[in-house]
Scaffold this motif. Structure first.
Motif, PDB file in Angstrom:
ATOM      1  N   UNK A 166       0.355  -0.842   0.001  1.00  0.00           N
ATOM      2  CA  UNK A 166      -0.075  -0.180  -0.226  1.00  0.00           C
ATOM      3  C   UNK A 166       0.904   1.499   0.484  1.00  0.00           C
ATOM      4  N   UNK A 167      -0.045   2.629  -0.324  1.00  0.00           N
ATOM      5  CA  UNK A 167       1.269   3.447  -0.208  1.00  0.00           C
ATOM      6  C   UNK A 167      -0.055   4.340   0.501  1.00  0.00           C
ATOM      7  N   UNK A 168       0.378   5.434   0.190  1.00  0.00           N
ATOM      8  CA  UNK A 168      -0.263   6.791   1.278  1.00  0.00           C
ATOM      9  C   UNK A 168       0.337   8.388   0.200  1.00  0.00           C
ATOM     10  N   UNK A 169       0.302   7.894  -0.535  1.00  0.00           N
ATOM     11  CA  UNK A 169       0.592   9.173  -1.534  1.00  0.00           C
ATOM     12  C   UNK A 169      -0.460  10.119  -1.838  1.00  0.00           C
ATOM     13  N   UNK A 170      -0.328  11.609  -1.810  1.00  0.00           N
ATOM     14  CA  UNK A 170      -1.290  12.368  -1.566  1.00  0.00           C
ATOM     15  C   UNK A 170      -1.590  12.663  -3.108  1.00  0.00           C
ATOM     16  N   UNK A 171      -1.311  11.627  -4.209  1.00  0.00           N
ATOM     17  CA  UNK A 171      -1.736  11.417  -5.867  1.00  0.00           C
ATOM     18  C   UNK A 171      -1.793  10.187  -6.334  1.00  0.00           C
ATOM     19  N   UNK A 172      -2.559   9.536  -6.317  1.00  0.00           N
ATOM     20  CA  UNK A 172      -2.635   8.066  -6.776  1.00  0.00           C
ATOM     21  C   UNK A 172      -2.640   7.079  -8.711  1.00  0.00           C
ATOM     22  N   UNK A 173      -2.620   7.608  -8.862  1.00  0.00           N
ATOM     23  CA  UNK A 173      -2.616   7.184 -10.743  1.00  0.00           C
ATOM     24  C   UNK A 173      -1.085   7.188 -10.785  1.00  0.00           C
ATOM     25  N   UNK A 174       0.137   7.298  -9.835  1.00  0.00           N
ATOM     26  CA  UNK A 174       1.180   7.373 -10.206  1.00  0.00           C
ATOM     27  C   UNK A 174       1.592   6.076  -8.925  1.00  0.00           C
ATOM     28  N   UNK A 175       1.238   5.775  -8.736  1.00  0.00           N
ATOM     29  CA  UNK A 175       2.242   4.971  -7.112  1.00  0.00           C
ATOM     30  C   UNK A 175       1.260   3.394  -8.183  1.00  0.00           C
ATOM     31  N   UNK A 176      -0.205   3.431  -7.912  1.00  0.00           N
ATOM     32  CA  UNK A 176      -1.176   2.566  -8.713  1.00  0.00           C
ATOM     33  C   UNK A 176      -0.399   2.435 -10.544  1.00  0.00           C
ATOM     34  N   UNK A 177      -0.008   2.914 -11.009  1.00  0.00           N
ATOM     35  CA  UNK A 177       0.743   2.478 -12.160  1.00  0.00           C
ATOM     36  C   UNK A 177       2.729   1.782 -11.726  1.00  0.00           C
ATOM     37  N   UNK A 178       2.765   2.630 -11.134  1.00  0.00           N
ATOM     38  CA  UNK A 178       4.123   2.010 -10.593  1.00  0.00           C
ATOM     39  C   UNK A 178       4.126   1.156  -9.977  1.00  0.00           C
ATOM     40  N   UNK A 179       3.132   0.343  -8.768  1.00  0.00           N
ATOM     41  CA  UNK A 179       3.506  -0.738  -8.242  1.00  0.00           C
ATOM     42  C   UNK A 179       2.739  -1.773  -9.447  1.00  0.00           C
ATOM     43  N   UNK A 180       2.413  -1.382 -10.202  1.00  0.00           N
ATOM     44  CA  UNK A 180       1.753  -2.572 -11.232  1.00  0.00           C
ATOM     45  C   UNK A 180       2.769  -3.490 -12.856  1.00  0.00           C
ATOM     46  N   UNK A 181       3.501  -1.485 -12.534  1.00  0.00           N
ATOM     47  CA  UNK A 181       4.770  -2.337 -13.445  1.00  0.00           C
ATOM     48  C   UNK A 181       5.622  -3.838 -12.143  1.00  0.00           C
ATOM     49  N   UNK A 182       5.737  -2.785 -11.728  1.00  0.00           N
ATOM     50  CA  UNK A 182       7.032  -3.574 -10.439  1.00  0.00           C
ATOM     51  C   UNK A 182       7.136  -4.584  -9.664  1.00  0.00           C
ATOM     52  N   UNK A 183       5.317  -4.731  -9.212  1.00  0.00           N
ATOM     53  CA  UNK A 183       4.731  -5.949  -8.404  1.00  0.00           C
ATOM     54  C   UNK A 183       4.749  -7.191  -8.872  1.00  0.00           C
ATOM     55  N   UNK A 184       5.140  -8.224  -8.425  1.00  0.00           N
ATOM     56  CA  UNK A 184       4.729  -9.492  -9.185  1.00  0.00           C
ATOM     57  C   UNK A 184       3.374  -9.495  -9.002  1.00  0.00           C
ATOM     58  N   UNK A 185       2.923 -10.151 -10.474  1.00  0.00           N
ATOM     59  CA  UNK A 185       1.122 -10.667  -9.993  1.00  0.00           C
ATOM     60  C   UNK A 185       0.677 -11.162  -9.339  1.00  0.00           C
ATOM     61  N   UNK A 186       1.214 -11.885  -8.398  1.00  0.00           N
ATOM     62  CA  UNK A 186       0.629 -12.393  -6.755  1.00  0.00           C
ATOM     63  C   UNK A 186       0.132 -11.415  -5.714  1.00  0.00           C
ATOM     64  N   UNK A 187       0.649 -10.178  -5.771  1.00  0.00           N
ATOM     65  CA  UNK A 187       1.066  -9.490  -5.153  1.00  0.00           C
ATOM     66  C   UNK A 187      -0.369  -8.711  -5.221  1.00  0.00           C
ATOM     67  N   UNK A 188      -0.775  -8.351  -3.745  1.00  0.00           N
ATOM     68  CA  UNK A 188      -2.041  -7.429  -3.650  1.00  0.00           C
ATOM     69  C   UNK A 188      -1.250  -5.749  -3.598  1.00  0.00           C
ATOM     70  N   UNK A 189      -2.089  -4.673  -4.601  1.00  0.00           N
ATOM     71  CA  UNK A 189      -2.224  -3.470  -4.046  1.00  0.00           C
ATOM     72  C   UNK A 189      -3.790  -2.822  -3.889  1.00  0.00           C
ATOM     73  N   UNK A 190      -3.455  -1.552  -2.458  1.00  0.00           N
ATOM     74  CA  UNK A 190      -4.063  -0.891  -2.426  1.00  0.00           C
ATOM     75  C   UNK A 190      -3.453   0.471  -2.503  1.00  0.00           C
ATOM     76  N   UNK A 191      -4.273   1.365  -3.037  1.00  0.00           N
ATOM     77  CA  UNK A 191      -3.399   3.300  -2.791  1.00  0.00           C
ATOM     78  C   UNK A 191      -4.694   3.930  -2.110  1.00  0.00           C
ATOM     79  N   UNK A 192      -4.536   4.322  -1.211  1.00  0.00           N
ATOM     80  CA  UNK A 192      -4.872   5.188   0.174  1.00  0.00           C
ATOM     81  C   UNK A 192      -4.273   6.469  -0.023  1.00  0.00           C
ATOM     82  N   UNK A 193      -5.246   7.553   0.440  1.00  0.00           N
ATOM     83  CA  UNK A 193      -4.674   8.755   1.060  1.00  0.00           C
ATOM     84  C   UNK A 193      -5.356   9.227   2.144  1.00  0.00           C
ATOM     85  N   UNK A 194      -4.522   9.454   3.188  1.00  0.00           N
ATOM     86  CA  UNK A 194      -5.014   9.938   4.491  1.00  0.00           C
ATOM     87  C   UNK A 194      -5.465  11.252   3.429  1.00  0.00           C
ATOM     88  N   UNK A 195      -6.415  11.982   4.338  1.00  0.00           N
ATOM     89  CA  UNK A 195      -6.626  12.919   3.744  1.00  0.00           C
ATOM     90  C   UNK A 195      -6.000  14.453   5.065  1.00  0.00           C
TER      91      UNK A 195
END
Length: 342
Positions: free
Chosen positions: A161-190
């Motif tokens: 997971x991440x906590x960045x204030x922008x969301x498309x950037x970390x989503x695309x980065x994690x989809x590119x780098x992480x192996x297929x079986x890893x879970x991805x949840x993008x978050x932003x505590x505002x």
């Protein structure tokens, strides 16, 4: 089994929307669900103490990684343990989960005082096998940080997971780098250490389950992780990363931009401040307390930010035209300078 990444497109009405209200008030709230049970150890602590600890209370009684695992709690590894990482760690510990941390700076002393296991490198942290890996780096350093994480040393199916204030950037980065079986949840505590210093109740927490198994251990750990913020009282807002960035450009980025512009005027308090002026002074103070790198990150890594800069520029020009369009030089001379008209 893990589901494939979502590639949803926005509804045309969203694309045409020209005004950007408070999206957290308008977005559908996360459906009510059965929260995961609290670890037995934490239930006993709550019954004994009789109240929930506030964010300012010390966390020396937090569960250690060993006891947390035995009690069924999560082991959350935080990569990037600066002010915000420490702030988030407090909420994780208050909900009875264990925190493991690594950072470029040495926070071993802080971690020892707060019941957190500190690792000198990301390699060592990954070898410890956290259930959730939470990236708390700055926007500008995130890509370098993520690419340096040895994901091969994590257990298959680990939730990232991440906590960045922008969301498309970390989503695309994690989809590119992480192996297929890893879970991805993008978050932003505002919220942050200042706005959340008296608790997180009612504060918005935006999340997008980008790639999470529909059932099994990964799904359970994702729900358990999100429940940390829900139990802390956050207002949970589930939203696609694209929607988040479009709304955030018209709210968060505009707020920072106005604050930065006002800071260039060197505004000062006066003996006749109005409430509105006090609000502007406070906005300026809050904005410049954040680093310029954060503001630049909001601009550089949100594809909608340039459009908002252009909109702001056009709006200022329109206001000037409205003023100057009604200003007639001859009439002004007559009224102000008392010069008679020929």
């Amino acid at each position: 089994m893990a589901s494939s990444p979502r590639h949803s497109t926005l509804h045309p009405t969203l694309l045409l929307r020209r005004h950007y209200p408070n999206f957290c008030a308008l977005a559908p709230l996360r459906p009510t669900r059965q929260l995961p049970s609290l670890p037995q150890q934490q239930l006993q602590q709550k019954q004994h103490v009789g109240h929930d600890p506030s964010p300012s209370e010390p966390t020396t009684a937090a569960a250690s990684p060993a006891t947390a695992a035995a009690a069924g709690a999560l082991r959350v590894g935080i990569v990037g343990f600066g002010n915000f990482g420490q702030f988030i760690a407090g909420g994780i510990q208050r909900q009875g989960h264990a925190v493991l941390a690594t950072s470029r700076s040495d926070y071993s002393g802080y971690c020892a005082r707060h019941g957190i296991r500190f690792f000198a490198t990301a390699d060592e942290l990954c070898e410890a096998g956290p259930d959730v890996l939470l990236v708390c780096s700055s926007i500008l350093s995130t890509e370098a940080v993520v690419r340096a994480i040895p994901f091969r040393k994590l257990r298959p199916g680990t939730l990232v997971a991440d906590v960045l204030s922008v969301k498309q950037f970390p989503r695309n980065l994690l989809l590119e780098i992480l192996p297929p079986g890893f879970g991805i949840v993008c978050t932003h505590p505002m919220f942050g250490p200042e706005s959340g210093k008296h608790g997180w109740s009612g504060l918005p927490f935006v999340y997008d389950k980008v790639r999470v198994a529909k059932e099994g251990d990964q799904a359970a750990k994702c729900e358990q992780f999100l429940s940390i913020f829900e139990r802390e009282g956050c207002r949970m807002v589930e939203m696609l990363c694209e929607e988040h960035d479009r709304y955030a450009a018209g709210s968060q980025f505009i707020t920072h931009t106005i604050g930065r512009i006002l800071s260039q005027l060197n505004l000062e308090s006066t003996p006749i401040n109005t409430k509105g002026y006090e609000t502007l002074l406070q906005l300026t103070k809050n904005t410049i307390s954040d680093s310029f790198d954060l503001y630049y990150g909001l601009f550089m890594y949100n594809v909608n930010a340039t459009e908002q800069i252009d909109n702001l520029d056009r709006a200022f020009e329109k206001v000037k035209q409205m003023l100057y369009g009604r200003l007639h030089n001859v009439l002004r001379k007559q009224i102000v300078e008392r010069v008679p008209i020929p």
